[in-house]
Design an enzyme around this catalytic site. Structure first.
Site, mmCIF file in Angstrom:
data_model
loop_
_atom_site.group_PDB
_atom_site.id
_atom_site.type_symbol
_atom_site.label_atom_id
_atom_site.label_comp_id
_atom_site.label_asym_id
_atom_site.label_seq_id
_atom_site.Cartn_x
_atom_site.Cartn_y
_atom_site.Cartn_z
ATOM 1 N N LEU A 1 0.819 -1.178 0.147
ATOM 2 C CA LEU A 1 -0.014 -0.081 -0.143
ATOM 3 C C LEU A 1 0.885 1.163 -0.133
ATOM 4 C CD1 LEU A 1 -2.971 -0.721 2.207
ATOM 5 C CD2 LEU A 1 -2.995 -1.009 -0.030
ATOM 6 N N GLU B 1 4.826 -7.377 6.717
ATOM 7 C CA GLU B 1 4.626 -6.198 7.392
ATOM 8 C C GLU B 1 5.663 -6.339 8.303
ATOM 9 O OE1 GLU B 1 2.302 -4.477 6.752
ATOM 10 O OE2 GLU B 1 1.731 -5.702 5.184
HETATM 11 ZN ZN ZN Z 1 3.995 -3.169 2.729
#
Ligand code: ZN
Length: 162
Positions: free
Chosen positions: A88, A130
């Site tokens: 993102l 993450e």
């Molecule tokens: Zn990422």
């Protein structure tokens, strides 16, 4: 709360452990889930919304969100696999990345309880992506120099203007 985009410098910083799970932190994490959903993401780490602490959220399709606060890796498999990843923080570009196929992680959940999770498949992939964010690492760091250059060139053409 807003997404920050590469090359924002916070994405390269190492995060600090959380020392207490306050109601503000819980609200923050829940808001992260909303932003992740809105942008059709499957994971979102604190630096991606401008916060330099050690936590992230993950959510697979049709499942409840998972909250990982102060995560620690306990095990990664020797076996590796390849999945296409996006981020993102770099909308519009994707690349195949090789990582361990399975991982065991320990973290605190939203209630402050320690939990341990053995993950493989897509969830193992999301968690590792993450976790990298909490150490200032981005998915293209795992690519060869040539592939990384091509990806960043492509990103320059599509990156958000702000
Ligand atoms: Zn990422």
């Amino acid at each position: 709360m807003e997404l920050v985009y590469y090359p924002h410098e916070i994405l390269r910083q190492t995060t600090q452990p959380v020392d207490s799970i306050s109601s503000e932190l819980k609200d923050f994490l829940k808001e992260m889930v909303q932003i992740m959903d809105k942008n059709r993401g499957v994971g979102l780490a604190a630096p991606q919304v401008g916060n330099s602490q050690r936590f992230f959220v993950a959510k697979l399709q049709n499942e409840e969100p998972l909250f990982f606060i102060n995560p620690e890796v306990l095990y990664t498999s020797l076996e590796k696999n390849i999945y296409e990843e996006g981020c993102l923080s770099l909308p519009g570009v994707w690349a195949e990345v090789k990582r361990p196929a399975a991982i065991t992680i320990q973290a605190l959940n939203l209630k402050g309880k320690v939990f341990r999770l053995e993950a493989d498949g897509f969830l193992a992939r999301v968690i590792q992506h993450e976790l990298d964010h909490l150490n200032g690492i981005l998915f293209f760091d795992h690519l060869s120099e040539k592939k990384r250059e091509l990806l960043l060139e492509a990103y320059q053409k599509v990156r958000p203007s702000k």
